[in-house]
Every structure is written in structure tokens, then in C-alpha cells.
Design an enzyme around this catalytic site. Structure first.
Site, mmCIF file in Angstrom:
data_model
loop_
_atom_site.group_PDB
_atom_site.id
_atom_site.type_symbol
_atom_site.label_atom_id
_atom_site.label_comp_id
_atom_site.label_asym_id
_atom_site.label_seq_id
_atom_site.Cartn_x
_atom_site.Cartn_y
_atom_site.Cartn_z
ATOM 1 N N HIS A 125 14.404 -28.063 -11.768
ATOM 2 C CA HIS A 125 14.997 -27.269 -10.690
ATOM 3 C C HIS A 125 15.945 -28.139 -9.892
ATOM 4 C CE1 HIS A 125 12.234 -28.245 -6.965
ATOM 5 N NE2 HIS A 125 12.524 -29.326 -7.648
ATOM 6 N N CYS A 177 17.031 -34.189 -4.342
ATOM 7 C CA CYS A 177 16.565 -32.884 -4.847
ATOM 8 C C CYS A 177 17.727 -31.917 -5.053
ATOM 9 C CB CYS A 177 15.558 -32.263 -3.883
ATOM 10 S SG CYS A 177 13.998 -33.147 -3.846
ATOM 11 N N HIS A 237 16.556 -31.921 -11.846
ATOM 12 C CA HIS A 237 15.509 -32.922 -12.050
ATOM 13 C C HIS A 237 14.235 -32.148 -12.355
ATOM 14 C CE1 HIS A 237 15.022 -31.770 -7.826
ATOM 15 N NE2 HIS A 237 13.739 -32.055 -7.992
ATOM 16 N N HIS A 284 9.721 -31.749 -12.692
ATOM 17 C CA HIS A 284 8.404 -32.083 -12.161
ATOM 18 C C HIS A 284 7.332 -31.684 -13.161
ATOM 19 C CE1 HIS A 284 9.823 -32.918 -8.096
ATOM 20 N NE2 HIS A 284 10.572 -31.835 -8.174
ATOM 21 N N ASP A 344 7.154 -22.762 -18.113
ATOM 22 C CA ASP A 344 6.981 -24.060 -18.767
ATOM 23 C C ASP A 344 8.229 -24.448 -19.572
ATOM 24 O OD1 ASP A 344 5.582 -26.385 -19.469
ATOM 25 O OD2 ASP A 344 4.905 -25.493 -21.345
ATOM 26 N N HIS A 345 8.709 -25.668 -19.351
ATOM 27 C CA HIS A 345 9.923 -26.172 -19.998
ATOM 28 C C HIS A 345 11.146 -25.319 -19.694
ATOM 29 C CE1 HIS A 345 6.953 -28.632 -22.008
ATOM 30 N NE2 HIS A 345 7.920 -29.396 -22.486
ATOM 31 N N GLU A 358 3.540 -30.141 -6.847
ATOM 32 C CA GLU A 358 4.834 -30.519 -7.423
ATOM 33 C C GLU A 358 4.789 -31.982 -7.851
ATOM 34 O OE1 GLU A 358 9.109 -29.339 -5.947
ATOM 35 O OE2 GLU A 358 8.498 -31.175 -4.945
HETATM 36 NI NI NI Z 1 12.140 -31.271 -7.028
#
Ligand code: NI
Length: 138
Positions: free
Chosen positions: A14, A33, A39, A41, A79-80, A128
Site C-alpha cells: 500500500h 509511507c 511498500h 507489510h 493477500d499479495h 501492520e
Molecule cells: Ni505502510
């Protein structure tokens, strides 16, 4: 009343970026961010339901069924994936952990009846990072 939790895991990308702001303001508020090229998580999702144990099973909810529900309705959709562009239920929202937890609540609250007649959703806890997490109680 007893509380029962199931933990699931997913990875997602995200960025935090408010398109109404200048790039400078985004950088100031969100720092790395807001990086243009995303990036990721490793999220941990803990779903807690509450109720009374069923007299026949001793269960508030069958955790195998709860796990299957969470995977089908939430994990498979995130997911992914890129939360900003790939996930319909996050469309038009800031892809923060807070907003993600709220949307997960809405989905699971609607669907919980398919795995238990009596259990009610109590909490969505979403990590996160190991040190940054949110809790939502509806
Ligand atoms: Ni983030």
C-alpha cells in the site's frame, strides 16, 4: 460470555497518499509511507467473536469454520495484493490499517451468521507491524 479468537496472516502492499494534498504535504505527513512505488507489510489479523458455548459441542464457534470464512471473505481478497488498487472494498479510501480493520469488520459481521447462529463479532485486531496495530469494536 466467552471470547474466542482466530489469527490469520497476509502480505499486502500500500501507500498512504492523500490526492487532495501536494506531494510536499504528503511527504510531510506520511514520510516514507507515501513513497510513490508502494511498500509492503506482513499483516496479522486477529478476529474475536463472543457468545456462550453450545451445549452439544462446547464451542462458541467452530474455529475451523471461522478460519475458512476469514480466508474466503478477507484473506483471499487482500493477500499479495495492493490495497490501494487491487481491493474493491478499499476503493476510494485511504489505505490505512484503521480503515482496513473497519472494512474487515463490515464484511465479517455480515457473514458470521453462516458459521454460527449465536456468536457475535467482538473485535478486529490488525497488526501492520509487530509494534503497530489497531483494534476495532464496531
Ligand atoms: Ni505502510
Amino acid at each position: 460470555m466467552i471470547f474466542v479468537s482466530r489469527q490469520e496472516h497476509f502480505n499486502a502492499a500500500h501507500k498512504l497518499y492523500n490526492t487532495a494534498w501536494t506531494p510536499e504535504k504528503n511527504e510531510e505527513v506520511f514520510g516514507p509511507c507515501a513513497n510513490t512505488n508502494w511498500h509492503g507489510h506482513n499483516f496479522d489479523l486477529i478476529v474475536t467473536v463472543k457468545g456462550e458455548p453450545d451445549p452439544d459441542t462446547g464451542f462458541v464457534v467452530d474455529l475451523k469454520k471461522l478460519s475458512q470464512l476469514i480466508r474466503k471473505e478477507v484473506i483471499e481478497k487482500v493477500d499479495h495484493k495492493n490495497l490501494n488498487v487491487d481491493v474493491p472494498f478499499m476503493a476510494g479510501k485511504m489505505a490505512s490499517t484503521e480503515n482496513l480493520a473497519i472494512e474487515i469488520w463490515k464484511i465479517l459481521e455480515q457473514k458470521l451468521g453462516s458459521v454460527s447462529q449465536t456468536a457475535r463479532l467482538h473485535c478486529i485486531k490488525l497488526y501492520e507491524t509487530p509494534r503497530n496495530f489497531v483494534e476495532y469494536y464496531g
